[in-house]
Write an enzyme that holds these catalytic residues in place. Sequence first.
Site, PDB file in Angstrom:
ATOM      1  N   ASP A 207       0.906  -1.231   0.060  1.00  0.00           N
ATOM      2  CA  ASP A 207       0.146  -0.100   0.114  1.00  0.00           C
ATOM      3  C   ASP A 207       0.967   1.322   0.005  1.00  0.00           C
ATOM      4  O   ASP A 207       2.026   1.301   0.599  1.00  0.00           O
ATOM      5  CB  ASP A 207      -0.848   0.102   1.124  1.00  0.00           C
ATOM      6  CG  ASP A 207      -1.820   1.279   1.233  1.00  0.00           C
ATOM      7  OD1 ASP A 207      -2.656   1.210   0.397  1.00  0.00           O
ATOM      8  OD2 ASP A 207      -1.711   1.828   2.265  1.00  0.00           O
ATOM      9  N   GLU A 249       0.950  -0.564  -5.115  1.00  0.00           N
ATOM     10  CA  GLU A 249       0.312   0.625  -5.380  1.00  0.00           C
ATOM     11  C   GLU A 249       1.198   1.758  -5.727  1.00  0.00           C
ATOM     12  O   GLU A 249       1.268   2.595  -4.949  1.00  0.00           O
ATOM     13  CB  GLU A 249      -0.791   0.950  -4.302  1.00  0.00           C
ATOM     14  CG  GLU A 249      -1.815   1.947  -4.459  1.00  0.00           C
ATOM     15  CD  GLU A 249      -2.506   2.464  -3.347  1.00  0.00           C
ATOM     16  OE1 GLU A 249      -3.548   3.043  -3.331  1.00  0.00           O
ATOM     17  OE2 GLU A 249      -1.932   2.574  -2.234  1.00  0.00           O
TER      18      GLU A 249
END
Length: 577
Positions: A207, A249
């Site tokens: 993330d 990401e």
Amino acid sequence: MVSVSPETWFKNAVVYAVDVEAFNDSDGDGVGDFQGLTQKLDYLDRLGVSALWLLPFYPTPNRDNGYDVSDYYGVDPRLGTLGDFVEFMDEAEARGIRVIIDLVVNHTSDQHPWFKAAQEDPDSKYRDYYVWVDERPPPDPERATVFPGEVEDERVWTYDEEADAYYYHRFYPFQPDLNLANPDVRAEIYRIMKFWLELGVAGFRVDAATLMIQPKHPDAEQLDDPHEVLRSLKRHAVARRSDAVLLAEADDAPGELESYFGDGAEMDLLMNFVLNAHLVAALATERAAPLAEGLERLPPADVGQWMNFLRNYDELNIGRLPKDLQDEVFERFAPDTDMRIYGRGIRRRLAPMLDGDERRVKLAFSLLFSMPGTPMLLYGDEIGMGEDLSLPGRTSVRTPMQWTDEENAGFSTASEDDLVLPVVSGGRFGHEEVNVAAQRADAESLLNWMERLIATRRESREIGEGSFSVIDVDHPCAFAHRYDFNGNAVVCVHNLSDGKCSLEFDLDLVQGDALYPLLGNADHTRHDDGSCEITLDDYGYIWLRLHRTGAGASRRSASESGQQSRPEGPRAQSESR
């Protein structure tokens, strides 16, 4: 037959993104859980997906859909126990389904014990787990909040009374950033990875990878080697599991994306935000040019792979499109301001964006699954679920899975008031009309078509591993491309418009070569000169396999003998007619 290396399993995978709390509730408390997810593994196995990406399921105050983690070594009690997770992993492995979990280590919750200790004692080692200053720095446009309009005064430094200092956060104030320059913090992250890898996970979605490599302290200069933090994650992952993958990401400028692959020593997969925006723009404008431009903007991915998607859990971010193209997409797919978010995104599901037109939905997924890279499917999109715009922010696309037309869509036996989020009810996309049970019984349903699409993609190694090229066709609404791999080819042709179109292009066919459809039902005719003519209906598509035999195979083998198997990754190359 060419063997498949376990370390590259992701190249021909189909990934299914699922939020445990919204998928299936086994105990009737209104919240999905791991036992409920385990009960639905047979459904996912039949669907044909080869890997699951799970949203954060760790203990959390749950103020940001679980991305505010308070304990990296457990399961949120609402979702079950660690034992339930282990049982789920065993059952997934028995079906050959790999599991990727979120690694949320750019920040923690402000309720994490590390942050509590940092607040209480300036001499604690945990103080340096976060980024602190005595005086709030002036606003920096390069370090603004990632949620414009949602964080007070847009600043990323919040004063903490107990610590008598300001701490840094790029997300919400309750998500303080970790100090990743601290080797002790990195050691903590390696222990977290080891723990979950030993429980069987196949890798991690990293993330906020782009934020992780940026300097966080206002006095810090750009690091000499900012990507070392990501490379170190890869080293520790493969040390524990040789086929472990890292999915980043990384929503960065196109020119920076290639660096995240790190010559094969960093990220294995990157979420393809660039192609996502351009693919949606092509669907909105019904022109092929935006898609071709998106592919052209991508750097080579020779040592890694793109993860392609139409929708994910967050907003559909079109902020990197040219302003005039953004306006066209907003006008077509999000005409009301309530459908938009952060000035850059759309908070709708795919099927409503396409007016529930199944032809267009199938076209969109056929395009997605035929793009160079690994396709990712958001839970519920396989049946054409809709959104609930009455819910705040990005929760509009995170409503419970619609299993049946019964109360609570078969998601839970709890009272409606106890559901984690309301199920979509009434109207064209309500669970009464859109649900798994109804579509399972209909041979022509979107769900059954998706099973065929997924199976076709998993059988088509040419797409996952072959060399990609765009075929030049004289029609602004048509997009054609091909993949060559081990002497054979897959050719995909799509019509983005609501009118028929006929195309003819050279496929270099010779006598003895076989050409047959894999997916779609467009008319196609091969000619003696080696060309192929295809007639596509409104929003039509076709995938064709070209199998070389005899003279064709010999000639192809000779022509490929001095070529690389994947010369330019996803860069678009034109084939003349």
